[in-house]
Design an enzyme around this catalytic site. Structure first.
Site, mmCIF file in Angstrom:
data_model
loop_
_atom_site.group_PDB
_atom_site.id
_atom_site.type_symbol
_atom_site.label_atom_id
_atom_site.label_comp_id
_atom_site.label_asym_id
_atom_site.label_seq_id
_atom_site.Cartn_x
_atom_site.Cartn_y
_atom_site.Cartn_z
ATOM 1 N N ASP A 25 0.830 -1.204 0.000
ATOM 2 C CA ASP A 25 0.000 0.000 0.000
ATOM 3 C C ASP A 25 0.866 1.257 0.000
ATOM 4 O OD1 ASP A 25 -2.274 1.491 0.017
ATOM 5 O OD2 ASP A 25 -2.904 0.951 2.040
ATOM 6 N N HIS A 42 3.061 2.848 -8.969
ATOM 7 C CA HIS A 42 2.926 1.390 -9.132
ATOM 8 C C HIS A 42 4.187 0.802 -9.792
ATOM 9 C CE1 HIS A 42 -1.066 1.776 -7.683
ATOM 10 N NE2 HIS A 42 -1.587 2.301 -8.774
ATOM 11 N N LEU A 136 11.241 -20.908 -3.821
ATOM 12 C CA LEU A 136 10.203 -20.001 -3.305
ATOM 13 C C LEU A 136 8.919 -20.115 -4.136
ATOM 14 C CD1 LEU A 136 9.288 -17.398 -1.674
ATOM 15 C CD2 LEU A 136 10.259 -16.080 -3.556
HETATM 16 C C1 FPP Z 1 -1.834 0.063 -3.407
HETATM 17 O O1 FPP Z 1 -1.343 1.390 -3.356
HETATM 18 C C2 FPP Z 1 -1.214 -0.678 -4.497
HETATM 19 C C3 FPP Z 1 -1.880 -1.361 -5.472
HETATM 20 C C4 FPP Z 1 -3.340 -1.437 -5.534
HETATM 21 C C5 FPP Z 1 -1.159 -2.026 -6.570
HETATM 22 C C6 FPP Z 1 0.043 -2.840 -6.207
HETATM 23 C C7 FPP Z 1 0.705 -3.202 -7.466
HETATM 24 C C8 FPP Z 1 2.024 -3.156 -7.704
HETATM 25 C C9 FPP Z 1 3.049 -2.834 -6.680
HETATM 26 C C10 FPP Z 1 2.442 -3.417 -9.110
HETATM 27 C C11 FPP Z 1 3.430 -4.483 -9.302
HETATM 28 C C12 FPP Z 1 2.985 -5.813 -8.922
HETATM 29 C C13 FPP Z 1 3.549 -6.938 -9.439
HETATM 30 C C14 FPP Z 1 3.208 -8.250 -8.853
HETATM 31 C C15 FPP Z 1 4.491 -6.882 -10.575
HETATM 32 P P1 FPP Z 1 -2.374 2.567 -3.607
HETATM 33 O O2 FPP Z 1 -2.465 2.812 -5.055
HETATM 34 O O3 FPP Z 1 -3.670 2.241 -2.939
HETATM 35 O O4 FPP Z 1 -1.653 3.739 -2.865
HETATM 36 P P2 FPP Z 1 -2.334 4.944 -2.075
HETATM 37 O O5 FPP Z 1 -3.096 4.353 -0.928
HETATM 38 O O6 FPP Z 1 -1.171 5.757 -1.622
HETATM 39 O O7 FPP Z 1 -3.214 5.682 -3.046
#
Ligand code: FPP
Length: 245
Positions: A25, A42, A136
């Site tokens: 997050d 991301h 893993l």
């Molecule tokens: C939450 O942060 C994050 C996500 C919903 C996406 C997570 C995805 C990745 C890290 C991309 C890569 C993944 C792989 C497996 C290659 P948010 O967008 O909710 O952040 P915020 O709360 O600050 O708005």
């Protein structure tokens, strides 16, 4: 010796979490702080995934499950959803050979509803390249929701109820777990959530009944190997009772 090597020495190899689940997050806030768009967050988040995978391999973690896209994430703006779907598939295609060379088994867990029809096919074609590996287990929770997982489990049980394999007498927790996406995997011992939020957000809700929770203020793109080991060291200081004394 750098900080990571020092922390590695502090880890007790006899008390490693077998399974670590991660709620990644804070990508949006990380990008916002830099005046960039959310997808930039991301993309940098994907680098933090790589760091945690590397550390997991180095210290011998058996299962790592990362929350890449939830069943609720479809409500985000269309360009963010499209960008995330593409980032996840592109990262998989780009990294699969290196993951496989490191003996990693890659699986996607989640529901297929709403995903473009060829998405899961492309994902499976890549993941299959790793299914003979023995190191893993990397689970990517994609279009994942804990409640949908429970419903999917119940739906896939129906034929076995109708053919008499499952009855009210033999249905127990062990049998039920065979219908979850995580069938035959150990429950997470440790769940990490970054960015200061303190919720499970529909993540592995059956499997995390006795999971130790670890929350940190670090935003996900900054959560690298040192932070990962610090979470494991914190976990190793805990006394787990599983309802006993
Ligand atoms: C939450 O942060 C994050 C996500 C919903 C996406 C997570 C995805 C990745 C890290 C991309 C890569 C993944 C792989 C497996 C290659 P948010 O967008 O909710 O952040 P915020 O709360 O600050 O708005």
């Amino acid at each position: 010796m750098n900080k990571y090597e020092k922390l590695k020495q502090q880890i007790n190899p006899d008390r490693l979490p077998r399974h670590i689940a991660v709620i990644m997050d804070g990508n949006g806030r990380w990008a916002n702080k830099r005046g960039a768009n959310r997808l930039f967050g991301h993309k940098n988040g994907a680098e933090a995934v790589r760091a945690c995978i590397e550390a997991s391999v180095e210290i011998g973690i058996k299962y790592l499950t990362v929350y890449a896209f939830s069943t609720e994430n479809w409500s985000r703006p269309e360009d963010e959803v499209k960008g995330l779907l593409k980032l996840i598939l592109d990262s998989l295609i780009r990294e699969i050979d290196e993951l496989s060379q490191n003996n990693i088994i890659v699986r996607f867990i989640g529901t297929t509803t709403n995903l473009p029809p060829d998405y899961r096919m492309k994902v499976d074609a890549e993941c299959q390249k790793t299914w003979n590996n023995t190191g893993l287990n990397l689970n990517i929770a994609m279009n994942y929701g804990g409640r949908v997982e429970l419903l999917d489990a119940m739906k896939s049980m129906i034929p076995d109820i109708l053919n008499g394999k499952i009855t009210t007498n033999n249905l127990d927790e062990m049998m039920f777990e065979k219908y979850l996406y995580t069938a035959s995997m150990p429950d997470p011992d440790l769940m990490i959530r970054t960015s200061g939020e303190k919720r499970l957000s529909n993540y592995l809700i059956w499997q995390s009944a006795y999971t130790e929770l670890y929350f940190t203020e670090i935003l996900w793109p900054d959560f690298k190997k040192v932070a990962f080991l610090e979470a494991i060291i914190d976990f190793q200081s805990r006394n787990r009772k599983f309802g006993g004394v």
